[in-house]
Design an enzyme around this catalytic site. Structure first.
Site, PDB file in Angstrom:
ATOM      1  N   GLY A 120      -6.967  -0.506   3.046  1.00 39.09           N
ATOM      2  CA  GLY A 120      -5.512  -0.502   3.234  1.00 39.09           C
ATOM      3  C   GLY A 120      -5.065   0.224   4.489  1.00 39.09           C
ATOM      4  CB  ILE A 168      -0.535  14.034  10.803  1.00 33.53           C
ATOM      5  CG1 ILE A 168      -1.949  13.577  10.451  1.00 33.53           C
ATOM      6  CG2 ILE A 168      -0.569  15.323  11.612  1.00 33.53           C
ATOM      7  CD1 ILE A 168      -2.789  13.226  11.663  1.00 33.53           C
ATOM      8  CE  LYS A 209       0.542   4.375  13.878  1.00 32.74           C
ATOM      9  NZ  LYS A 209      -0.836   4.266  13.389  1.00 32.74           N
ATOM     10  CE  LYS A 217       2.523   1.244  12.446  1.00 32.62           C
ATOM     11  NZ  LYS A 217       1.842   1.779  11.269  1.00 32.62           N
ATOM     12  CG  ASP A 250      -0.663   0.945  14.647  1.00 32.33           C
ATOM     13  OD1 ASP A 250       0.266   0.660  13.883  1.00 32.33           O
ATOM     14  OD2 ASP A 250      -1.286   2.018  14.598  1.00 32.33           O
ATOM     15  CD  GLU A 261       6.456  13.442  10.146  1.00 35.03           C
ATOM     16  OE1 GLU A 261       7.203  14.377  10.413  1.00 35.03           O
ATOM     17  OE2 GLU A 261       5.575  13.040  10.939  1.00 35.03           O
ATOM     18  CB  THR A 267      -0.913  -0.003   1.250  1.00 36.45           C
ATOM     19  OG1 THR A 267      -1.667  -1.207   1.259  1.00 36.45           O
ATOM     20  CG2 THR A 267      -1.851   1.186   1.246  1.00 36.45           C
TER      21      THR A 267
HETATM   22  P1  NAP Z   1       1.500  -3.906   2.867  1.00 41.54           P
HETATM   23  O1  NAP Z   1       0.443  -3.354   1.988  1.00 41.54           O
HETATM   24  O2  NAP Z   1       1.285  -5.236   3.492  1.00 41.54           O
HETATM   25  O3  NAP Z   1       2.855  -3.922   2.027  1.00 41.54           O
HETATM   26  C1  NAP Z   1       4.047  -4.416   2.531  1.00 41.54           C
HETATM   27  C2  NAP Z   1       4.811  -5.005   1.353  1.00 41.54           C
HETATM   28  O4  NAP Z   1       6.100  -5.347   1.816  1.00 41.54           O
HETATM   29  C3  NAP Z   1       4.165  -6.259   0.786  1.00 41.54           C
HETATM   30  O5  NAP Z   1       4.052  -6.101  -0.591  1.00 41.54           O
HETATM   31  C4  NAP Z   1       5.121  -7.353   1.177  1.00 41.54           C
HETATM   32  O6  NAP Z   1       5.283  -8.335   0.224  1.00 41.54           O
HETATM   33  C5  NAP Z   1       6.427  -6.609   1.278  1.00 41.54           C
HETATM   34  N1  NAP Z   1       7.409  -7.287   2.120  1.00 41.54           N
HETATM   35  C6  NAP Z   1       7.242  -7.855   3.327  1.00 41.54           C
HETATM   36  N2  NAP Z   1       8.388  -8.384   3.764  1.00 41.54           N
HETATM   37  C7  NAP Z   1       9.310  -8.159   2.811  1.00 41.54           C
HETATM   38  C8  NAP Z   1      10.674  -8.468   2.656  1.00 41.54           C
HETATM   39  N3  NAP Z   1      11.332  -9.154   3.590  1.00 41.54           N
HETATM   40  N4  NAP Z   1      11.314  -8.082   1.545  1.00 41.54           N
HETATM   41  C9  NAP Z   1      10.655  -7.392   0.565  1.00 41.54           C
HETATM   42  N5  NAP Z   1       9.336  -7.068   0.643  1.00 41.54           N
HETATM   43  C10 NAP Z   1       8.685  -7.449   1.758  1.00 41.54           C
HETATM   44  O7  NAP Z   1       1.831  -2.908   4.046  1.00 41.54           O
HETATM   45  P2  NAP Z   1       1.693  -1.332   4.063  1.00 41.54           P
HETATM   46  O8  NAP Z   1       0.323  -0.974   4.487  1.00 41.54           O
HETATM   47  O9  NAP Z   1       2.228  -0.769   2.805  1.00 41.54           O
HETATM   48  O10 NAP Z   1       2.641  -0.965   5.303  1.00 41.54           O
HETATM   49  C11 NAP Z   1       4.036  -0.949   5.155  1.00 41.54           C
HETATM   50  C12 NAP Z   1       4.642  -0.305   6.409  1.00 41.54           C
HETATM   51  O11 NAP Z   1       4.107   0.998   6.552  1.00 41.54           O
HETATM   52  C13 NAP Z   1       4.322  -1.022   7.718  1.00 41.54           C
HETATM   53  O12 NAP Z   1       5.415  -0.892   8.576  1.00 41.54           O
HETATM   54  C14 NAP Z   1       3.145  -0.241   8.271  1.00 41.54           C
HETATM   55  O13 NAP Z   1       3.050  -0.311   9.673  1.00 41.54           O
HETATM   56  C15 NAP Z   1       3.527   1.144   7.830  1.00 41.54           C
HETATM   57  N6  NAP Z   1       2.425   2.087   7.714  1.00 41.54           N
HETATM   58  C16 NAP Z   1       1.350   1.762   6.956  1.00 41.54           C
HETATM   59  C17 NAP Z   1       0.322   2.686   6.818  1.00 41.54           C
HETATM   60  C18 NAP Z   1      -0.896   2.389   6.007  1.00 41.54           C
HETATM   61  O14 NAP Z   1      -1.813   3.196   6.011  1.00 41.54           O
HETATM   62  N7  NAP Z   1      -0.967   1.269   5.290  1.00 41.54           N
HETATM   63  C19 NAP Z   1       0.429   3.924   7.446  1.00 41.54           C
HETATM   64  C20 NAP Z   1       1.571   4.224   8.201  1.00 41.54           C
HETATM   65  C21 NAP Z   1       2.565   3.287   8.322  1.00 41.54           C
HETATM   66  P3  NAP Z   1       4.186  -9.404  -0.219  1.00 41.54           P
HETATM   67  O15 NAP Z   1       3.491  -8.710  -1.350  1.00 41.54           O
HETATM   68  O16 NAP Z   1       5.010 -10.557  -0.622  1.00 41.54           O
HETATM   69  O17 NAP Z   1       3.322  -9.665   0.972  1.00 41.54           O
HETATM   70  N1  HSE Z   2      -2.673   0.437  10.712  1.00 44.11           N
HETATM   71  C1  HSE Z   2      -2.370   1.804  10.930  1.00 44.11           C
HETATM   72  C2  HSE Z   2      -3.662   2.561  11.220  1.00 44.11           C
HETATM   73  C3  HSE Z   2      -1.680   2.392   9.735  1.00 44.11           C
HETATM   74  O1  HSE Z   2      -4.738   2.004  11.041  1.00 44.11           O
HETATM   75  O2  HSE Z   2      -3.579   3.696  11.654  1.00 44.11           O
HETATM   76  C4  HSE Z   2      -1.075   3.722  10.037  1.00 44.11           C
HETATM   77  O3  HSE Z   2       0.027   3.594  10.874  1.00 44.11           O
END
Ligand code: NAP
Ligand code: HSE
Length: 439
Positions: A191, A140, A209, A109, A205, A133, A15
């Site tokens: 997502g 934010i 944070k 985080k 989570d 960030e 995502t």
């Molecule tokens: P996601 O949609 O699950 O995407 C994570 C991607 O990383 C997946 O495509 C996964 O691969 C890949 N991955 C996992 N382990 C890996 C490795 N060892 N080597 C290479 N690729 C790998 O997660 P996301 O929502 O983007 O979140 C990513 C990070 O951002 C997390 O730490 C989350 O806490 C943080 N975050 C997310 C949001 C949000 O709104 N989504 C907001 C703030 C922070 P596969 O396709 O094989 O599963």
């Molecule tokens: N899973 C987290 C949330 C993503 O719902 O706020 C942002 O860190």
């Protein structure tokens, strides 16, 4: 100032990663104008089992994709973005990036909350930085605000709606009458949720944070495991409705308070009732907000989208731009707020934390029940600010709601334990904190 391209590698392309690629493509010219050099995404590391899917997905140029960490690190990179999430293998890749002399930008985080001190120390040893960030509050700028915007202040309290998934679920349940399960699966489809959504709904989570933000705000090291943490998974709609009737909305809040300068920190993550006129009560859906109460600037409120593809990518790319202009590395080298440089926080254990509470008893509908209940509460020095009961007894038991004035949590818990021994209530009494927020 360098005008050379900033070479970038990215680990993970889900995502957030997709959003990063999109922003880098759509705003390439704008970014170059802003920092005087291009941001050049050279490689994207994905997992072997997903390589084919990514090749076909039409998000990243297939020529940039690799599933081989050695190929990913073969040529030096200025920056490695980590948007894969989790620990274990991903943690090893982050250490490898730092040891190879790359700055790291991460949204993770969970990793920082568990391995922050070690990671920041390794970054300093190799004269590179870690920016984060996107790890708190999605789009934010919470981290930048605490690190620089409010640097002149002593912070007295942080009150945050820091999880988009939980806020979305609560909003959909309360405002639109959806079930918990329905709202959670929608949050996942958008997502917002973590790969393991129990991290969201269980409050962890938010806890991760809060640990990061409290560390920056109070200049101490905060271990996430020391934060008293409750989630939203057992919130009853009857409590939500009883709170609404009394003028309160329910929100999952991360709270860090320091009542005296240099005094202990009160830290908690829990569903709380807040006055429906408070600004945080207006924060709905996946939106997040952070109230920062300071001695100089007073109350500062940050509000925006706390999760999702583009909001989170916005923070990741802002970190990249701050690296490209060399602003952040200079700040990182000078600042002493990361957990490799700070002392462990003195934490006020939960029983000694002071707050107001909402109590809902299933009370026996017979003479003297209220007198017995208030008698026990009075013996515990617990003063009441409101009492509410309707004519709706079921099997001789009636919901009875009481709100308290400020009191140590231990007193409330001791009184509830004592009441449970008396034959005047049935089932579990609900105990929820009421937080009086700055308006
Ligand atoms: P996601 O949609 O699950 O995407 C994570 C991607 O990383 C997946 O495509 C996964 O691969 C890949 N991955 C996992 N382990 C890996 C490795 N060892 N080597 C290479 N690729 C790998 O997660 P996301 O929502 O983007 O979140 C990513 C990070 O951002 C997390 O730490 C989350 O806490 C943080 N975050 C997310 C949001 C949000 O709104 N989504 C907001 C703030 C922070 P596969 O396709 O094989 O599963
Ligand atoms: N899973 C987290 C949330 C993503 O719902 O706020 C942002 O860190």
């Amino acid at each position: 100032l360098s005008s050379k391209p900033l070479t970038v590698g990215m680990i993970g392309c889900g995502t957030v990663g997709r959003g990063v690629v999109r922003l880098l493509c759509e705003h390439a010219t704008l970014y170059q104008q802003r920092v005087g050099r291009p941001l050049d995404l050279r490689r994207v590391l994905v997992r072997p089992q997903s390589l084919q899917r990514h090749m076909e997905a039409d998000v990243v140029d297939p020529a940039l994709l690799t599933d081989d960490p050695d190929a990913f690190f073969a040529q030096p990179l200025d920056v490695v973005i980590e948007v894969a999430g989790g620990r274990g293998a991903v943690s090893r890749l982050v250490y490898r990036a730092l040891e190879a002399g790359a700055h790291v930008v991460t949204a993770n985080k969970a990793l920082l909350a568990s391995e922050g001190p070690e990671l920041f120390a390794v970054a300093r040893k190799h004269n590179v930085s870690i920016s984060f960030e996107a790890s708190c509050g999605g789009g934010i700028p919470c981290v930048t605000t605490l690190l620089s915007g409010l640097m002149a202040n002593r912070v007295r309290g942080l009150y945050g709606i820091l999880n988009g998934t939980c806020n979305y679920i609560l909003t959909e349940m309360i405002d639109r009458g959806k079930t918990y399960e329905q709202a959670l699966s929608e949050a996942q489809a958008h997502g917002y949720a973590e790969a393991d959504p129990t991290m969201d709904v269980g409050g962890h989570d938010t806890s991760q944070k809060l640990a990061l933000l409290a560390a920056l705000a109070f200049g101490v090291r905060v271990e996430e495991t020391r934060i008293a943490c409750r989630g939203i998974d057992d919130i009853a709609l009857s409590d939500v409705r009883a709170g609404l009737e009394l003028g309160y909305d329910i929100k999952l809040l991360g709270i860090a308070e320091q009542r005296e300068p240099d005094g202990p920190l009160s830290l908690s993550v829990e569903p709380c009732f807040i006055d429906h006129r408070a600004l945080l009560a207006q924060v709905k859906g996946p939106f997040n907000a952070l109230s920062v109460v300071t001695d100089g600037a007073g109350h500062v409120l940050l509000y925006g989208q706390g999760a999702g593809e583009l909001p989170t990518a916005s923070s990741v790319v802002s970190d990249l731009l701050n690296l490209a202009s060399n602003m952040y590395p200079t700040q990182f080298a000078a600042m002493r707020l990361t957990p490799d440089c700070t002392q462990p926080a003195r934490i006020l254990e939960e029983p000694r934390q002071i707050g107001r509470y909402y109590l809902r008893f299933n009370a026996m509908d017979r003479p003297g029940t209220i007198a017995s209940l208030t008698g026990v509460l009075g013996e515990g020095q617990i003063s009441l600010s409101a009492v509410s009961q309707h004519e709706e007894a079921i099997d001789q038991f009636v919901p009875l709601v009481m709100l308290t004035h400020d009191t140590p949590r231990a007193n409330v818990q001791a009184a509830l334990d004592r009441i449970a021994e008396l034959d005047i209530t049935t089932g579990q009494t609900t105990l929820l904190r009421i937080v009086d927020l700055p308006c």
